[in-house]
Design an enzyme around this catalytic site. Sequence first.
Site, PDB file in Angstrom:
ATOM      1  CG  ASP A 175     -23.273 -29.967 -20.292  1.00  0.00           C
ATOM      2  OD1 ASP A 175     -23.638 -28.789 -20.214  1.00  0.00           O
ATOM      3  OD2 ASP A 175     -23.997 -30.925 -19.944  1.00  0.00           O
TER       4      ASP A 175
ATOM      5  CD  GLU B 279     -22.075 -27.023 -16.421  1.00  0.00           C
ATOM      6  OE1 GLU B 279     -23.013 -26.219 -16.290  1.00  0.00           O
ATOM      7  OE2 GLU B 279     -22.254 -28.222 -16.736  1.00  0.00           O
TER       8      GLU B 279
HETATM    9  C1  GLC Z   1     -25.237 -28.058 -18.085  1.00  0.00           C
HETATM   10  C2  GLC Z   1     -25.743 -26.966 -19.001  1.00  0.00           C
HETATM   11  C3  GLC Z   1     -27.228 -26.869 -18.870  1.00  0.00           C
HETATM   12  C4  GLC Z   1     -27.833 -28.193 -19.274  1.00  0.00           C
HETATM   13  C5  GLC Z   1     -27.251 -29.335 -18.454  1.00  0.00           C
HETATM   14  C6  GLC Z   1     -27.589 -30.656 -19.045  1.00  0.00           C
HETATM   15  O1  GLC Z   1     -25.372 -27.722 -16.759  1.00  0.00           O
HETATM   16  O2  GLC Z   1     -25.097 -25.756 -18.724  1.00  0.00           O
HETATM   17  O3  GLC Z   1     -27.753 -25.841 -19.639  1.00  0.00           O
HETATM   18  O4  GLC Z   1     -29.218 -28.156 -19.105  1.00  0.00           O
HETATM   19  O5  GLC Z   1     -25.850 -29.272 -18.392  1.00  0.00           O
HETATM   20  O6  GLC Z   1     -26.895 -30.857 -20.241  1.00  0.00           O
END
Ligand code: GLC
Length: 606
Positions: free
Chosen positions: A255, A324
């Site tokens: 993440d 991500e």
């Molecule tokens: C990422 C997740 C999101 C979350 C953020 C903080 O972007 O996909 O849902 O709020 O990280 O962890």
Amino acid sequence: MYKMDLRSRKLKRTNDSASGSSPDKKRPVTSAQGEPPRPRRDLVVLDAGAQWWRSAVVYQVYPRSFKDTTANGIGDINGIRSQLQYISKLGVNAIWLSPVFKSPMKDFGYDISDYRDIDPIFGNLKDMKALIDEMHFLGLRLILDLVPNHTSNMHEWFKMSVKKEEPFTDFYVWAKPKNVSEAGKEGYVPQPPNNWISVFGGSAWEYSSERGEFYLHQFAKDQPDLNFRNPRVVSAMKQVLKFWLNMGVDGFRIDAVPHLFEDLQLRDEPHSHKEDSKAGQYDFLDHIYTHGLPEVFDIMKEFRNTLDSYSEKTDKIPRLLIAEVYDTVENTVKYYGEGDQPIADFPFNFLLVSEMERNPRADHLKELIDRWMDAIPTGGCPNWVLGNHDKGRVASRIGLNYIDSMNMVVMLLPGVAFTYYGEEIGMEDVNLSWDQTVDPAGINAGQENYMKVSRDPARSPMQWSINKNAGFSESSSTWLPVNQNYLNGINVEDQEHRFSHLQIYRSLIKLRKTDAFLKGGLHTEVFNDGKTFVMSRVFGDSGILAVINMSNERASVDLSSLSDVPDELTVYLSNRQEFIGKSLNKSSIGQSPYQADVLLFKVDVE
Ligand code: GLC
């Protein structure tokens, strides 16, 4: 046969002739105007031995919204277990599970208070182990969502850090107030160290009166950022990875990767001068000191090594590492790494979620696809994300007319396809009142603006049937409202029994076992003044063609210019049922508005 060398993660060709031949790179393709052949986007073979994900469909389950077995209105792990047959029958290869770890749920699991335990809302470690075992039995892999950038403020590490208990004092990013020299004076109000803004809006700093310092939170204030400059933090996170590897998980979605490091000098960030951005909103600043710093790549390499050495010591099957990353394509593809320095197996390709507009034009779709294919490094595994828990659903974001056609595109493009739960039945965003809003991003935006940024609408409960709460829960209320269109055919049970989005989705996945999909080159082209999108996957004398009229007008296209496509084609799949099974001549393919067809030649589908 291609085998994986775990150390370099390079594909090595072996002399196993049973595995078929390599992509047909020499076949020329002429364009519609008879121009010289354009380069084909040929790829490394997708079924690359142990790298099982190269042709995988990954199904994202948002656990709160999938299936509730405890009648509390919130989905749970046993609910997912109860639907594994459904998931398996879709034909997907893996589940990416949004976080199920212990959490106060301020960001619904993305605020973790214990990385090694399951939140009681979702079940317990035993349930989780059973889920993993049952998935493996069905041939499904599990990808966990790991959130290393921040913990919950309820995590023991943070509580001890606030108290400066060693070794946790520097586990988080702490800084003195800017006006600390005035501390003690009358009317003293501590000022944040700099102008940094949180992704969810407002200052990225929160003051702890107990410690007398600010802590950084790039997301909600309940999500303090860990300090990855502290080797103990790095080591603690690697232990977390090992804990779950030992539990049997097959990979991780990491993440918020670019947020892992910030400028040591804590310099103010410059204004972005982006249109429409207002002071206090994340877009207001250009995040040169908090996003994508070079150190981020070093940590990802360490995670990579942790996974690889685990595989090396155990079953030799590589574990999947996904990053991500929301950034420009140029910056995003850097997360593939290069040569002998691999990083992630791939960063998410968010072009189709971030740049695809409502009622899109075919030429824009082609441009987005080509942009990604041209940017990724040689041998890099492409991937296509159509939706996730942070973005609107396809039906609402792109349009109801594009549900099947977009599934066709992502399922037939080479590489990994992601499906957010419910997209296979064409679920839509749910409308929510301000009172029903629970997403911190929505709440921070305030009553006037919450619908512009809230992620709640795309997180509504899965629609299984016409039973109470769409068959999601026996509870009197659910954590987010169920979209009432479950009563109008948008539910699994109904779509099982008729020509439907679900059936089209399943038929598409079947094509992914063919040589044309696994080994065919990719060619994209637009016809009909930029309104009809055509994509071919040709391998030898077999091939798959997607022909999509993206406009609201009837259209006829002449595909004679596609020299590696024979004249006669069979309609394997169409969003217009009456066309399925028809034979067509490539010189004249007539389509209704929004008609989307998959045509085959010499392809056997199981
Ligand atoms: C990422 C997740 C999101 C979350 C953020 C903080 O972007 O996909 O849902 O709020 O990280 O962890």
